[in-house]
Motif scaffolding. Structure first.
Motif, PDB file in Angstrom:
ATOM      1  N   TYR A  61       0.844  -1.195   0.000  1.00 32.91           N
ATOM      2  CA  TYR A  61       0.000   0.000   0.000  1.00 32.91           C
ATOM      3  C   TYR A  61       0.881   1.248   0.000  1.00 32.91           C
ATOM      4  O   TYR A  61       1.805   1.368   0.800  1.00 32.91           O
ATOM      5  CB  TYR A  61      -0.891  -0.030   1.249  1.00 32.91           C
ATOM      6  CG  TYR A  61      -1.723   1.215   1.455  1.00 32.91           C
ATOM      7  CD1 TYR A  61      -2.978   1.326   0.881  1.00 32.91           C
ATOM      8  CD2 TYR A  61      -1.242   2.281   2.217  1.00 32.91           C
ATOM      9  CE1 TYR A  61      -3.739   2.463   1.060  1.00 32.91           C
ATOM     10  CE2 TYR A  61      -2.001   3.424   2.410  1.00 32.91           C
ATOM     11  CZ  TYR A  61      -3.254   3.514   1.820  1.00 32.91           C
ATOM     12  OH  TYR A  61      -4.005   4.655   1.998  1.00 32.91           O
ATOM     13  N   ARG A  62       0.595   2.170  -0.906  1.00 32.62           N
ATOM     14  CA  ARG A  62       1.368   3.411  -1.053  1.00 32.62           C
ATOM     15  C   ARG A  62       2.871   3.123  -1.065  1.00 32.62           C
ATOM     16  O   ARG A  62       3.656   3.820  -0.446  1.00 32.62           O
ATOM     17  CB  ARG A  62       1.006   4.405   0.042  1.00 32.62           C
ATOM     18  CG  ARG A  62      -0.404   5.008  -0.090  1.00 32.62           C
ATOM     19  CD  ARG A  62      -0.457   6.026  -1.205  1.00 32.62           C
ATOM     20  NE  ARG A  62      -1.788   6.549  -1.466  1.00 32.62           N
ATOM     21  CZ  ARG A  62      -2.277   7.702  -0.985  1.00 32.62           C
ATOM     22  NH1 ARG A  62      -1.554   8.413  -0.138  1.00 32.62           N
ATOM     23  NH2 ARG A  62      -3.472   8.124  -1.316  1.00 32.62           N
ATOM     24  N   SER A 263      -9.633   2.340  -5.581  1.00 36.42           N
ATOM     25  CA  SER A 263      -8.550   2.460  -4.605  1.00 36.42           C
ATOM     26  C   SER A 263      -9.108   2.724  -3.215  1.00 36.42           C
ATOM     27  O   SER A 263     -10.306   3.002  -3.042  1.00 36.42           O
ATOM     28  CB  SER A 263      -7.599   3.587  -5.007  1.00 36.42           C
ATOM     29  OG  SER A 263      -8.264   4.838  -4.983  1.00 36.42           O
ATOM     30  N   GLN A 264      -8.217   2.640  -2.241  1.00 36.12           N
ATOM     31  CA  GLN A 264      -8.573   2.880  -0.838  1.00 36.12           C
ATOM     32  C   GLN A 264      -9.720   1.967  -0.400  1.00 36.12           C
ATOM     33  O   GLN A 264     -10.714   2.399   0.179  1.00 36.12           O
ATOM     34  CB  GLN A 264      -8.941   4.362  -0.619  1.00 36.12           C
ATOM     35  CG  GLN A 264      -7.874   5.339  -1.044  1.00 36.12           C
ATOM     36  CD  GLN A 264      -6.571   5.156  -0.279  1.00 36.12           C
ATOM     37  OE1 GLN A 264      -6.566   4.782   0.880  1.00 36.12           O
ATOM     38  NE2 GLN A 264      -5.458   5.403  -0.946  1.00 36.12           N
ATOM     39  N   ASP A 297      -3.678   0.571  -4.108  1.00 37.96           N
ATOM     40  CA  ASP A 297      -3.697   1.106  -2.744  1.00 37.96           C
ATOM     41  C   ASP A 297      -4.858   0.489  -1.959  1.00 37.96           C
ATOM     42  O   ASP A 297      -5.763   1.169  -1.477  1.00 37.96           O
ATOM     43  CB  ASP A 297      -3.784   2.634  -2.760  1.00 37.96           C
ATOM     44  CG  ASP A 297      -2.534   3.248  -3.381  1.00 37.96           C
ATOM     45  OD1 ASP A 297      -1.430   2.786  -3.034  1.00 37.96           O
ATOM     46  OD2 ASP A 297      -2.660   4.143  -4.232  1.00 37.96           O
ATOM     47  N   ARG A 330       0.124  -2.113  -5.740  1.00 36.65           N
ATOM     48  CA  ARG A 330       0.219  -1.483  -4.424  1.00 36.65           C
ATOM     49  C   ARG A 330      -0.856  -2.023  -3.479  1.00 36.65           C
ATOM     50  O   ARG A 330      -1.718  -1.297  -2.987  1.00 36.65           O
ATOM     51  CB  ARG A 330       0.144   0.040  -4.531  1.00 36.65           C
ATOM     52  CG  ARG A 330       1.252   0.668  -5.364  1.00 36.65           C
ATOM     53  CD  ARG A 330       1.319   2.174  -5.185  1.00 36.65           C
ATOM     54  NE  ARG A 330       0.087   2.851  -5.463  1.00 36.65           N
ATOM     55  CZ  ARG A 330      -0.265   3.358  -6.634  1.00 36.65           C
ATOM     56  NH1 ARG A 330       0.551   3.258  -7.678  1.00 36.65           N
ATOM     57  NH2 ARG A 330      -1.413   3.978  -6.787  1.00 36.65           N
TER      58      ARG A 330
END
Length: 528
Positions: A61-62, A263-264, A297, A330
């Motif tokens: 992630y990131r 994402s997220q 992400d 990611r």
């Protein structure tokens, strides 16, 4: 949430009370260093023979630089009935579909939550969060589940523009030169790929072996544009993550703009199962418990499988495939534990942690038990930057024609690039080799893969044609880079891979964590 929590491998196993072997918490001060990883290592360092470790510091992630922050998300508590009987499919799906677009955490209560249908997350900024292992999602749908997921996150991606490279891209470079930047912009997601040409195939000794993707354009690298500048004849794109292989004009290398990823999104702090009655398990191929498809992400944290007592099998937690990450980048999967796949026959079944055509995926502090292949890269080109950190693989077993056979975690198909198995426990096996004609011409499955500071009772088989790295592995079984013992898999197994300090713990304990710390210390941060 602790996506990079201290090692969980030494904790008491949550199923049978056993105490798996622990990886070293830290190599002693006197621990030797690899000649490929000196104190002043920087990306691109190579010895006199050209051996060089890949920079795998971008995984997760990131890119491993941050943890998800959902403090601004609305908390949604749907009227779930966690009695193990009531079907909650429509209630949960409605909560997901109607949640605030600015961000939402769907809270799930303790108890068994029955799902007679499937659940889909098709939007960004949404998290499913339980109350820990006591939140148990039980999926019961059995019809029409071949290649389908009970909990599907993502809707896939598409490409909208293409521009050709005007000079071959160089492995390790952060820049590529393309014919046109029209329609492209900073922060765009792109694919860097090329055609699987006869020349590309012959270079790897795979003529007559690789077949499934021949003549097609394949996305090898999923990247983000961080800068653009004019150059003679075109535009120079600066990428967030370097290339890990030469992208040759010979193979019609090009860049395509990618859209549609969500994402997220995350799944946290719950247990789940899609185990079915024994007489049903082998009738459907490749059903998935969780799938991430076209995401970035994203994360899974604190998740485990469990055995539903109602089907009468104590060792049945996952129907076939567990967590599948495909066409994504990611992603972090942490503190997650899957076990006891029911369908472990051939045809793509029984893979507990499966990564396909994805980049920069971090699997950390996770355990897998009794899958066909516990941890696996599968099907197609474009798997790169994958890091398996402090994972524990044991009891991989295949069931063929009614017979149970020992199996292993492995790279499965089509040249996965620059990945790492790092400070992990391998009690069955892990393979990076030429699989020949198996699996529709899997062929040479890995290159530049690093086995770093692993231990256990299993076997590492690494036949990466001299571009694999085995450093500091302490296994009671065999650690080898010799030609394959399987005659049909022996093509292009030589020269021998780089083996160093076998039987010793090396410094630093984790290659990934040390490379990440070095990158951040150099100021090469990609996220604020």
């Amino acid at each position: 949430m602790a996506l990079l929590a201290p090692s969980a491998c030494g904790a008491t196993d949550h199923r049978d009370g056993s105490q798996p072997a622990e990886p070293p918490d830290a190599s002693p001060d006197s621990a030797p260093r690899s000649t490929l990883y000196p104190e002043d290592w920087t990306p691109g360092f190579a010895d006199a023979n050209g051996h060089a470790l890949p920079d795998v510091s971008y995984a997760g992630y990131r890119n491993g630089e941050a943890q998800p922050n959902t403090s601004s998300y609305a908390v949604v508590t749907p009227p779930i009935v966690a009695d193990g009987v009531t079907d909650n499919t429509s209630v949960l799906q409605a909560a997901i579909d109607n949640a605030p677009l600015a961000g939402a955490v769907i809270m799930l209560p303790a108890g068994e939550i029955r799902m007679e249908g499937t659940i889909a997350v098709r939007r960004s900024k949404l998290v499913l969060r339980g109350a820990g292992a006591a939140t148990r999602l039980r999926f019961t749908k059995t019809s029409g589940m071949s290649d389908q997921s009970h909990l599907a996150v993502g809707v896939g991606t598409a490409t909208t523009l293409e521009t050709n490279l005007i000079a071959s891209g160089v492995a390790g470079a952060h820049t590529i030169d393309v014919a046109s930047g029209e329609g492209f912009a900073v922060d765009d997601d792109i694919l860097v790929g090329w055609t699987i040409t006869p020349a590309f195939i012959e270079t790897h000794g795979m003529t007559g072996v690789w077949k499934a993707f021949n003549g097609t354009w394949q996305p090898f690298f999923r990247r983000r544009i961080v800068a653009m500048a004019p150059v003679a004849g075109g535009v120079r794109l600066t990428l967030d993550v370097p290339l890990r292989y030469d992208a040759l004009l010979r193979d019609s290398a090009s860049v395509r703009r990618e859209v549609g990823a969500i994402s997220q999104v995350g799944i946290e702090q719950l247990s789940l199962t899609n185990a079915v009655p024994k007489n049903v398990a082998d009738d459907t191929n490749r059903p998935m418990l969780i799938s991430f498809y076209g995401v970035q992400d994203a994360w899974i944290d604190g998740v485990s499988s469990y055995a539903p007592g109602a089907i009468g099998e104590a060792e049945a937690e996952v129907w076939s495939r567990g967590i599948v990450v495909a066409n994504s980048k990611r992603v972090t999967i942490s503190d997650t534990h899957l076990a006891f796949a029911q369908h472990r026959g051939d045809g793509g079944n029984g893979y507990l942690f499966e990564i396909t055509a994805s980049n920069e995926v971090l699997i950390v502090d996770c355990t897998a038990r009794r899958g066909r292949h516990n941890f696996i890269q599968n099907w197609g080109f474009g798997a790169t930057g994958l890091v398996f950190l402090r994972v524990h693989s044991r009891e991989s077993t295949a069931i063929n024609s009614g017979f149970e056979l020992g199996a292993a975690s492995e790279f499965h198909h089509s040249l996965a690039m620059a990945n790492a198995i790092d400070q992990s426990i391998i009690d069955d096996g892990w393979h990076a080799e030429n699989r020949g004609d198996y699996s529709s011409g899997a062929g040479l499955t890995a290159t530049q893969t690093v086995f770093w500071n692993n231990r256990g009772e299993g076997i590492i088989r690494s036949y990466q044609a001299g571009v694999g790295y085995l450093i500091g592995n302490v296994l009671t079984g065999l650690t080898t880079a010799l030609p394959s013992p399987w005659p049909s898999w022996g093509l292009r197994s030589e020269p021998e891979d780089f083996v160093e300090l076998a039987g010793s713990e090396v410094s630093p304990p984790s290659l990934y964590e040390d490379q990440l710390a070095r990158r951040l210390a150099r100021g090469e941060r990609l996220w604020p």
